[in-house]
Design a protein around this motif. Structure first.
Motif, PDB file in Angstrom:
ATOM      1  N   ALA A   8      45.557  48.135 -27.261  1.00  0.00           N
ATOM      2  CA  ALA A   8      45.150  46.739 -27.099  1.00  0.00           C
ATOM      3  C   ALA A   8      45.748  46.152 -25.823  1.00  0.00           C
ATOM      4  O   ALA A   8      46.799  46.579 -25.354  1.00  0.00           O
ATOM      5  CB  ALA A   8      45.591  45.917 -28.306  1.00  0.00           C
ATOM      6  N   GLY A   9      45.059  45.163 -25.280  1.00  0.00           N
ATOM      7  CA  GLY A   9      45.560  44.490 -24.081  1.00  0.00           C
ATOM      8  C   GLY A   9      45.741  45.439 -22.920  1.00  0.00           C
ATOM      9  O   GLY A   9      46.753  45.394 -22.221  1.00  0.00           O
ATOM     10  N   ALA A  10      44.748  46.288 -22.670  1.00  0.00           N
ATOM     11  CA  ALA A  10      44.937  47.409 -21.747  1.00  0.00           C
ATOM     12  C   ALA A  10      44.234  47.247 -20.409  1.00  0.00           C
ATOM     13  O   ALA A  10      44.151  48.204 -19.646  1.00  0.00           O
ATOM     14  CB  ALA A  10      44.462  48.700 -22.413  1.00  0.00           C
ATOM     15  N   SER A  11      43.756  46.055 -20.088  1.00  0.00           N
ATOM     16  CA  SER A  11      43.090  45.900 -18.789  1.00  0.00           C
ATOM     17  C   SER A  11      44.096  45.797 -17.646  1.00  0.00           C
ATOM     18  O   SER A  11      43.736  45.975 -16.480  1.00  0.00           O
ATOM     19  CB  SER A  11      42.188  44.658 -18.793  1.00  0.00           C
TER      20      SER A  11
ATOM     21  N   LEU B 106      48.224  51.149 -30.408  1.00  0.00           N
ATOM     22  CA  LEU B 106      49.233  50.387 -29.675  1.00  0.00           C
ATOM     23  C   LEU B 106      48.901  48.920 -29.873  1.00  0.00           C
ATOM     24  O   LEU B 106      47.863  48.430 -29.425  1.00  0.00           O
ATOM     25  CB  LEU B 106      49.208  50.765 -28.194  1.00  0.00           C
ATOM     26  N   VAL B 107      49.768  48.213 -30.599  1.00  0.00           N
ATOM     27  CA  VAL B 107      49.573  46.798 -30.912  1.00  0.00           C
ATOM     28  C   VAL B 107      50.184  45.977 -29.787  1.00  0.00           C
ATOM     29  O   VAL B 107      51.395  46.041 -29.540  1.00  0.00           O
ATOM     30  CB  VAL B 107      50.227  46.442 -32.260  1.00  0.00           C
ATOM     31  N   ASN B 108      49.343  45.190 -29.126  1.00  0.00           N
ATOM     32  CA  ASN B 108      49.794  44.489 -27.925  1.00  0.00           C
ATOM     33  C   ASN B 108      48.902  43.285 -27.681  1.00  0.00           C
ATOM     34  O   ASN B 108      47.696  43.346 -27.865  1.00  0.00           O
ATOM     35  CB  ASN B 108      49.711  45.459 -26.725  1.00  0.00           C
ATOM     36  N   ALA B 109      49.514  42.186 -27.290  1.00  0.00           N
ATOM     37  CA  ALA B 109      48.763  40.983 -26.924  1.00  0.00           C
ATOM     38  C   ALA B 109      49.579  40.204 -25.915  1.00  0.00           C
ATOM     39  O   ALA B 109      50.791  40.417 -25.772  1.00  0.00           O
ATOM     40  CB  ALA B 109      48.467  40.117 -28.151  1.00  0.00           C
ATOM     41  N   GLY B 110      48.948  39.316 -25.198  1.00  0.00           N
ATOM     42  CA  GLY B 110      49.664  38.501 -24.227  1.00  0.00           C
ATOM     43  C   GLY B 110      50.770  37.684 -24.872  1.00  0.00           C
ATOM     44  O   GLY B 110      50.702  37.350 -26.057  1.00  0.00           O
ATOM     45  N   GLY B 111      51.772  37.358 -24.085  1.00  0.00           N
ATOM     46  CA  GLY B 111      52.905  36.604 -24.614  1.00  0.00           C
ATOM     47  C   GLY B 111      52.560  35.144 -24.870  1.00  0.00           C
ATOM     48  O   GLY B 111      51.719  34.556 -24.180  1.00  0.00           O
ATOM     49  N   PRO B 112      53.209  34.523 -25.867  1.00  0.00           N
ATOM     50  CA  PRO B 112      52.984  33.106 -26.153  1.00  0.00           C
ATOM     51  C   PRO B 112      53.444  32.213 -24.997  1.00  0.00           C
ATOM     52  O   PRO B 112      54.213  32.630 -24.128  1.00  0.00           O
ATOM     53  CB  PRO B 112      53.849  32.853 -27.397  1.00  0.00           C
TER      54      PRO B 112
END
Length: 261
Positions: A13-16, A90-96
């Motif tokens: 996730a969030g792999a761009s 892979l669990v991933n996202a932009g930071g708050p």
């Protein structure tokens, strides 16, 4: 070391860009097939093309919104349809949003909850049936804030700590299904997120972003920011069968900065 991931399929996730991109690249370089996703079709298509051409592995890009459960479900379903299996995520996202307590609104808190904590819950839940078929590995990207809270990252301190607790709890429940789950904690890894935080700090402290970086690097025993590929090496290892007896732990990649035991 043979990571034993050739012909396996991983979702990242969030792999761009940033850490997600670096991890997807490393998995593909080791011979894995990779399903990558982010919010913007153009960006994720470009990333998939670049990684595929650099590694000769099968890499496909998908559009998803980490805050949207239906979007997450579609990504998992599309990955299964296209690749036939899932061996790791892979669990991933932009930071708050950064900020201090009195600056944050209810909307900020709700957004961080959806982006950081619930995105982890939903992606893990959606992928579990596929992972249970052959066993597999789950890795979440958290933050050094879960060990040593960061003043300007209150939302991250709270929500990522929730992810860490989720992972520890699931490590017990999922072991019987031959599914391992771990956290990977980045220190100061040189990505766009770090640059954005440095800009935020520079405005608050009325110093240049370059000085913010110099101050930060002076506090790291190795004297520099980490490289995304250095972080990605650790992620690929934890996702792979080479780490087959590592479960329920949090590994820190920070050049020795963290002072907690």
């Amino acid at each position: 070391m043979d990571l034993k991931i050739k012909e396996k399929v991983f979702m990242v996730a969030g792999a761009s860009s940033g850490l997600g991109y670096a991890i997807a690249s490393q998995l593909a370089a080791e011979g894995a097939s990779v399903s990558i996703a982010s919010r913007t079709a153009k960006d994720i298509a470009k990333a998939a093309s670049a990684i595929s051409s650099e590694t000769s592995s099968e890499v496909r890009g998908y559009v998803f919104d980490a805050r949207d459960g239906d979007s997450i479900d579609r990504w998992v379903s599309d990955t299964l349809n296209d690749f036939g299996r899932i061996d790791g995520i892979l669990v991933n996202a932009g930071g708050p949003t950064p900020g201090m307590f009195e600056e944050l609104t209810d909307n900020d808190w709700q957004s961080a909850f959806e982006l950081t904590l619930m995105s982890s819950v939903r992606l893990i839940r959606a992928a579990l049936p596929a992972l249970k078929v052959n066993g597999g590995s789950i890795l979440t990207l958290t933050s050094s804030a879960v060990k040593e809270p960061i003043d300007i990252l209150l939302l991250s301190n709270v929500m990522r700590s929730g992810v860490t607790s989720l992972v520890k709890s699931l490590s017990v429940d999922l072991a019987k299904d031959n599914i391992r789950i771990n956290n990977l904690i980045p220190g100061s890894i040189h990505t766009d997120r770090i640059n954005a935080l440095n800009s935020f700090i520079s405005k608050r402290q009325d110093i240049s972003p370059e000085q913010v970086q110099a101050n930060a690097e002076a506090s790291i025993p190795m004297g520099r920011y980490g490289k995304p590929e250095e972080f990605a090496n650790a992620a690929a290892f934890l996702l792979s069968d080479a780490s087959s007896y590592i479960n329920g732990t949090s590994l820190t990649v920070d050049g020795g900065k963290m002072k907690s035991l």
